[in-house]
Design an enzyme around this catalytic site. Structure first.
Site, PDB file in Angstrom:
ATOM      1  CG  ASN A  39     106.537  35.828 -45.171  1.00 51.18           C
ATOM      2  OD1 ASN A  39     105.625  35.240 -44.484  1.00 51.18           O
ATOM      3  ND2 ASN A  39     107.728  36.152 -44.649  1.00 51.18           N
ATOM      4  CD  GLU A  41     111.630  34.724 -46.836  1.00 52.43           C
ATOM      5  OE1 GLU A  41     112.311  33.791 -46.749  1.00 52.43           O
ATOM      6  OE2 GLU A  41     111.506  35.554 -46.080  1.00 52.43           O
ATOM      7  CD  GLU A  52     102.403  43.338 -44.948  1.00 54.94           C
ATOM      8  OE1 GLU A  52     102.952  42.543 -45.185  1.00 54.94           O
ATOM      9  OE2 GLU A  52     102.980  44.175 -43.831  1.00 54.94           O
ATOM     10  CB  CYS A  83     108.315  46.865 -45.860  1.00 55.48           C
ATOM     11  SG  CYS A  83     107.504  46.349 -47.510  1.00 55.48           S
ATOM     12  CB  CYS A  86     103.489  46.375 -47.019  1.00 54.90           C
ATOM     13  SG  CYS A  86     104.092  44.981 -47.774  1.00 54.90           S
TER      14      CYS A  86
HETATM   15  N1  THU Z   1     107.625  40.862 -44.286  1.00 55.23           N
HETATM   16  C1  THU Z   1     106.268  40.552 -44.716  1.00 55.23           C
HETATM   17  O1  THU Z   1     105.812  39.833 -45.132  1.00 55.23           O
HETATM   18  N2  THU Z   1     105.706  41.880 -43.908  1.00 55.23           N
HETATM   19  C2  THU Z   1     105.905  42.843 -43.320  1.00 55.23           C
HETATM   20  O2  THU Z   1     105.291  43.620 -43.037  1.00 55.23           O
HETATM   21  C3  THU Z   1     107.340  42.887 -42.946  1.00 55.23           C
HETATM   22  C4  THU Z   1     108.263  41.829 -43.751  1.00 55.23           C
HETATM   23  C5  THU Z   1     108.543  39.692 -44.906  1.00 55.23           C
HETATM   24  C6  THU Z   1     109.335  39.694 -46.050  1.00 55.23           C
HETATM   25  C7  THU Z   1     110.346  38.755 -45.978  1.00 55.23           C
HETATM   26  O3  THU Z   1     109.899  37.643 -46.313  1.00 55.23           O
HETATM   27  C8  THU Z   1     110.385  38.570 -44.388  1.00 55.23           C
HETATM   28  O4  THU Z   1     109.083  39.284 -43.875  1.00 55.23           O
HETATM   29  C9  THU Z   1     111.608  39.118 -43.548  1.00 55.23           C
HETATM   30  O5  THU Z   1     111.713  40.549 -44.233  1.00 55.23           O
END
Ligand code: THU
Length: 130
Positions: A39, A41, A52, A83, A86
């Protein structure tokens, strides 16, 4: 490299200063190659991207479009669940039978198929004009 090792490794490089929740994802494509993503941000929160999405982008950039298995890992009490967005992104490149392993650093693991994760997925067929 195993999906677990690839996802654990890339997770360490996640950029998650706002949530402090680092996620790693790894997917195996039809060639057998493994693609990983973390991830990333952003201070403008909605601009952040999930692990993902990064793994899928790496796969497509390498010229592949078929996922045969996927794994997501985080340092969470429960296996991290992709999520909704994803799930749709993974479904674009996966058959319903593709296994998605959700796991944690401590080893709590759950495996579900894409069809279980996203029943009734929006698909090309829904856009065909009858
Ligand atoms: N996040 C992911 O990268 N993948 C997931 O399957 C669930 C959530 C990340 C997004 C954000 O940067 C952090 O987790 C908190 O939501």
């Amino acid at each position: 490299m195993s999906l677990l090792d690839a996802a654990k490794d890339v997770r360490e490089r996640a950029y998650a200063p706002y949530s402090n929740f680092k996620v790693g994802a790894a997917i195996r494509a039809a060639s057998g190659a493994v693609y990983a993503g973390c991830n990333v941000e952003n201070v403008a929160y909605p601009e952040g991207t999930c692990a993902e999405a990064g793994a899928i982008a790496a796969m497509v950039a390498a010229g592949e479009t078929e996922i045969t298995e996927a794994l997501v890992i985080a340092d969470s009490p429960l296996p991290v669940s992709p999520c909704g967005g994803c799930r749709q992104k993974l479904a674009e490149f996966s058959k319903g039978s593709v296994p998605v392993t959700m796991t944690t650093l401590s080893g709590a693991t759950k495996v579900m198929t894409m069809a279980e994760l996203l029943p009734g997925a929006f698909a090309q067929a829904h856009m065909e004009i009858g």
